[in-house]
Design a protein around this motif. Structure first.
Motif, PDB file in Angstrom:
ATOM      1  N   ILE A 762       0.851  -1.198   0.000  1.00 44.97           N
ATOM      2  CA  ILE A 762       0.000   0.000   0.000  1.00 44.97           C
ATOM      3  C   ILE A 762       0.884   1.244   0.000  1.00 44.97           C
ATOM      4  O   ILE A 762       1.867   1.340   0.754  1.00 44.97           O
ATOM      5  CB  ILE A 762      -0.929  -0.004   1.226  1.00 44.97           C
ATOM      6  CG1 ILE A 762      -1.943  -1.157   1.081  1.00 44.97           C
ATOM      7  CG2 ILE A 762      -1.652   1.324   1.395  1.00 44.97           C
ATOM      8  CD1 ILE A 762      -2.825  -1.352   2.282  1.00 44.97           C
ATOM      9  N   ARG A 773       5.905   3.239   1.311  1.00 39.13           N
ATOM     10  CA  ARG A 773       5.061   2.082   1.007  1.00 39.13           C
ATOM     11  C   ARG A 773       5.149   1.098   2.159  1.00 39.13           C
ATOM     12  O   ARG A 773       6.212   0.986   2.800  1.00 39.13           O
ATOM     13  CB  ARG A 773       5.473   1.399  -0.294  1.00 39.13           C
ATOM     14  CG  ARG A 773       5.304   2.280  -1.525  1.00 39.13           C
ATOM     15  CD  ARG A 773       5.612   1.550  -2.822  1.00 39.13           C
ATOM     16  NE  ARG A 773       5.596   2.483  -3.937  1.00 39.13           N
ATOM     17  CZ  ARG A 773       4.500   2.879  -4.563  1.00 39.13           C
ATOM     18  NH1 ARG A 773       3.319   2.403  -4.177  1.00 39.13           N
ATOM     19  NH2 ARG A 773       4.562   3.749  -5.553  1.00 39.13           N
ATOM     20  N   LYS A 811      -5.095   0.007  -1.722  1.00 39.72           N
ATOM     21  CA  LYS A 811      -4.286   0.848  -2.610  1.00 39.72           C
ATOM     22  C   LYS A 811      -3.417   1.858  -1.871  1.00 39.72           C
ATOM     23  O   LYS A 811      -2.202   1.879  -2.038  1.00 39.72           O
ATOM     24  CB  LYS A 811      -5.199   1.563  -3.614  1.00 39.72           C
ATOM     25  CG  LYS A 811      -5.866   0.614  -4.599  1.00 39.72           C
ATOM     26  CD  LYS A 811      -6.684   1.370  -5.626  1.00 39.72           C
ATOM     27  CE  LYS A 811      -7.315   0.394  -6.623  1.00 39.72           C
ATOM     28  NZ  LYS A 811      -8.149   1.100  -7.626  1.00 39.72           N
TER      29      LYS A 811
END
Length: 818
Positions: A762, A773, A811
């Motif tokens: 993500i 991330r 996401k």
């Protein structure tokens, strides 16, 4: 490790399939039926790779459906009558049948080398007597129903091919086969009354959601439905009327001349003696012109006054009558009321001959200079007597109603579609089963006397007459009615008649007492998937739909549309041109099979572009696909070595194995969706290539490759590639230790559980910009993900106030600070 040798593998498995008759289809089965069909070819010579593209596409569909548990009908045959065989007979002194059958034998061998899964037991050849007997039977059924008739008329004539052409066989005024400019000729010809089915053919298109929209549009445009009115204009001084069809009755008050097509018999009926010579010279001139170009919007408008006048039934005005080159005899009634103020071609003609231009429609807003250009849109009626002031759309209805009340005309629907001209002045076609008797007239050949056979001994001369004219043995016969001397029809049928019903004959190819069994064709048809070139969108497809509808209405079949779904494949080009011997850019499938093997050729044809698109052949491209095929083969046999090794692991899957298995089942799912979602074979093969790369990485890096996983991968890969590379798949399946044929196995299912991600990555944003991330377990809660995201960018948010944290599932996390 076992070497990849397609030249040994492919003939081996082709022989096994043939000996075991695996592709012979039972007439009935407990399995659901699936009829897949490619448009059969004309056997003009050897095939090139452009020809085999649609055979390959059809084979993927057939093999895939068979693996899904369907009873698949996948037949093949040859559209074997036609002009090239006759031209070859003239040029090379060889009989058309020998030339045709030699070509068929060559093509059959080429297709078998490709490993196409045809049921050769159902092969159909249209020039054989056991086929054209039933083509003649269909002619007789149309004749009995009043749908086949003979009439004199102007026809398209190709001076080079020395034969009549249907409108559909004329492209831009030239013969579609040889490119010669087409001229007009007056002959007595046989026609099928396809115009009686114009509305049914239109309506049926709305019930074909599985057809490409552009193909349906082409058919609608060819049928060309127009709604309007027929109006009679009396001819001054004669007991005759000129009937016209117009879609704009609201403009009748603006008629300033009448125009008749040069081909219309009315021209010579109406012309005065004073004008006859001038008119005949004009007709002779026009006869040698390209009538499709002369009727175009841009062409020069020419004509001759016939010396007579018509009377406008609404105004009583005298209107001069002309023969004009821009009027097409085939459309409407072959005559028009000319309104130059509101039609471009009429306007150009009026300007050329100094004829009046009378405006009867004006724009709803603003002005229009009618002397500079016609006004062709809707508007307000003017100079139109009692209809002044009406909106032109309303005016069409009101004027039509008035015309009907006064008996001047009636509402009408017209079609551009003309009746199907089926007569051909040649030998190599199905003889028309008609006899002419001086006493009895036209007599159909009795059904018991079919087929009317083509004589073997004929002389082939390029005379423009059917060679059957010169065969006394064929021409002279006995009248079936009175027993007296009679003559056979010496012309043969258009080959589109042969191809308009062949899909029915595949169901019962060896039936002797009828063309097909009604129960059998009702089981198999409509064809579930038809595959062929878009160039047949008007001719073959329209004619096939017509014949099917006629057979339905006569009670012979229980369906009225022959093809449920249609796929039109793109062409293969080389050096920027469509492949042809004359351009020297033909790629032979035989050469490619000899060099790379059929499986590589099949894979490349499918991979080079989406199958509905045109594609450019590339030698480097097929080399690249061949390298992939070899890498896949090598990986497979590396797996088999490990599977057969005593030292290989059978342990539970680790993280690396679970990831590879997930990719395996993702590939199975994707390929299934690609095949079923519009024949996306190129992306399906791309998915296979991607997985093969991942498999290579695993085989090279795994210290202890997992035997259990590799056995699953080996089994699934063999099954998946079976429709695409069937020979290679059979060899792999056999070497995996399977005793069955892979072609008879079921398509593999994918494991939903295997598709689930263990971890997800993500993105972490701060005020909308990606700053990091995180990788988290796939089943993490939203709070856990947010907490880890904040931890990931801790240094960036220290000392700042976190206003909000937004999470887009799977996401990103966006942390808003100030």
């Amino acid at each position: 490790m076992k070497e990849y040798r397609p030249q040994e593998i492919e003939p081996k498995w082709q022989k096994v399939w043939e000996e075991k008759k695996v592709f012979e289809t039972p007439q009935y089965s407990e399995k659901p039926k699936y009829y897949t069909l490619i448009m059969f070819p004309y056997p003009s010579g050897t095939l090139h790779v452009g020809h085999v593209k649609n055979y390959t596409i059809g084979d993927i569909v057939a093999r895939y459906k068979r693996m899904q548990g369907y009873n698949v009908l996948h037949p093949f045959g040859y559209d074997a009558f036609g002009l090239p065989a006759e031209n070859a007979a003239i040029a090379h002194k060889i009989h058309p049948k020998k030339w045709t059958m030699d070509n068929i034998n060559t093509i059959r061998g080429q297709i078998k080398k490709m490993g196409i899964s045809y049921d050769w037991n159902r092969e159909v050849i249209t020039c054989n007597e056991d086929y054209y007997k039933w083509t003649q039977w269909i002619f007789l059924k149309l004749y009995e129903a009043g749908l086949a008739y003979k009439k004199p008329g102007a026809v398209n004539w190709c001076p080079s091919c020395q034969t009549v052409l249907a409108n559909e066989q004329v492209k831009d005024g030239k013969c579609e086969r040889c490119g010669t400019t087409v001229t007009m000729k007056h002959l007595e010809q046989w026609y099928f009354k396809i115009t009686d089915y114009a509305e049914k053919l239109l309506e049926g298109l709305d019930r074909l959601p599985g057809w490409p929209e552009h193909v349906k549009t082409m058919q609608r445009n060819w049928i060309g439905k127009s709604t309007g009115a027929e109006v009679d204009f009396p001819v001054e001084g004669l007991d005759k009327k000129i009937r016209i069809f117009t879609t704009r009755p609201d403009t009748i008050y603006g008629v300033t001349f009448m125009a008749i097509a040069p081909e219309s018999p009315l021209v010579l009926e109406l012309v005065t003696d004073e004008k006859r010579k001038e008119v005949e010279e004009f007709l002779a001139k026009v006869a040698h012109e390209d009538r499709f170009k002369r009727t175009s919007l841009e062409a020069k408008k020419e004509g001759v006054f016939l010396g007579r006048y018509a009377i406008n039934p609404l105004t009583g005005e005298r209107i001069p009558i002309y023969v004009a080159n821009y009027i097409l005899y085939e459309y409407g009634t072959g005559a028009i009321m000319a309104v130059p103020a509101h039609d471009k071609r009429d306007f150009d003609f009026a300007k050329a001959y100094g004829l009046p231009i009378k405006q009867v429609i004006k724009p709803k807003e603003g002005d229009w200079n009618i002397e500079e250009a016609p006004y062709e849109d809707e508007g307000i009626m003017i100079n139109s007597g009692p209809f002044n002031g009406l909106d032109s759309k309303k005016g069409i209805e009101e004027v039509t109603k008035y015309i009907e009340e006064k008996g001047f005309g009636k509402r009408s629907v017209q079609y551009k579609l003309r009746d199907w001209l089926i007569s051909r002045q040649r030998y190599w076609g199905a003889p028309i089963p008609i006899i002419y008797c001086d006493k009895c007239g036209i007599v159909p050949v009795p059904e018991k006397d079919l087929p009317v056979k083509l004589p073997e001994n004929v002389e082939f001369l390029p005379t423009g007459q059917s060679p059957l004219t010169l065969s006394e043995e064929f021409k002279h016969t006995t009248c079936p009615k009175c027993g007296g001397p009679a003559r056979r029809e010496v012309e043969t049928m258009d080959t589109f008649v042969d191809s308009s019903w062949y899909f029915l004959r595949y169901v019962n190819p060896k039936l002797e007492d009828k063309p097909f069994d009604t129960n059998d064709v009702n089981y198999w048809l409509p064809v579930d998937q038809y595959i062929g070139g878009v160039e047949h969108a008007v001719l073959h497809l329209l004619y096939s739909r017509f014949i099917t509808k006629v057979l339905h209405d006569l009670g012979y079949v229980g369906f009225d549309e022959p093809f449920q779904n249609l796929f039109t494949q793109g062409m293969i080009y080389k050096d920027g041109w469509k492949m042809s011997k004359s351009k020297g850019n033909v790629v032979s499938p035989d050469d490619m099979i000899e060099k790379y093997g059929a499986d590589t050729l099949r894979m490349y044809i499918l991979f080079m572009a989406p199958p509905e698109k045109d594609a450019e052949w590339s030698d480097a491209g097929i080399e690249g696909v061949n390298r992939f095929v070899k890498r896949l083969w090598n990986n497979y046999y590396k797996m088999l070595d490990i599977i057969n090794s005593q030292d290989a692991e059978e342990s539970e899957f680790g993280k690396e194995e679970r990831a590879l298995r997930r990719k395996l089942h993702a590939m199975i799912k994707k390929i299934k969706e690609d095949i079923e979602g519009g024949f996306k074979f190129n992306t399906a093969i791309a998915g296979l290539m991607e997985f093969n790369n991942q498999l290579s990485d695993y085989l090279e890096t795994a210290q202890n490759p997992n035997k259990k996983l590799l056995r699953e991968i080996a089994e699934k890969i063999a099954l998946i590639i079976s429709p695409f590379a069937p020979h290679m798949a059979e060899e792999m399946w056999h070497d995996l230790g399977k005793e069955t044929l892979i072609v008879e196995e079921r398509w593999p299912d994918y494991d939903e559980e295997a598709l689930k991600e263990e971890e997800i990555t993500i993105a972490v944003q701060v005020n909308g910009k990606v700053r990091g991330r995180i990788t988290v377990p796939a089943d993490s809660s939203e709070d856990q993900i947010k907490e880890k995201a904040v931890e990931n960018v801790k240094k960036l948010v220290e000392g700042k106030q976190i206003v909000n944290i937004f999470y887009v599932p799977g996401k990103l996390v966006n942390i808003v600070v100030k």
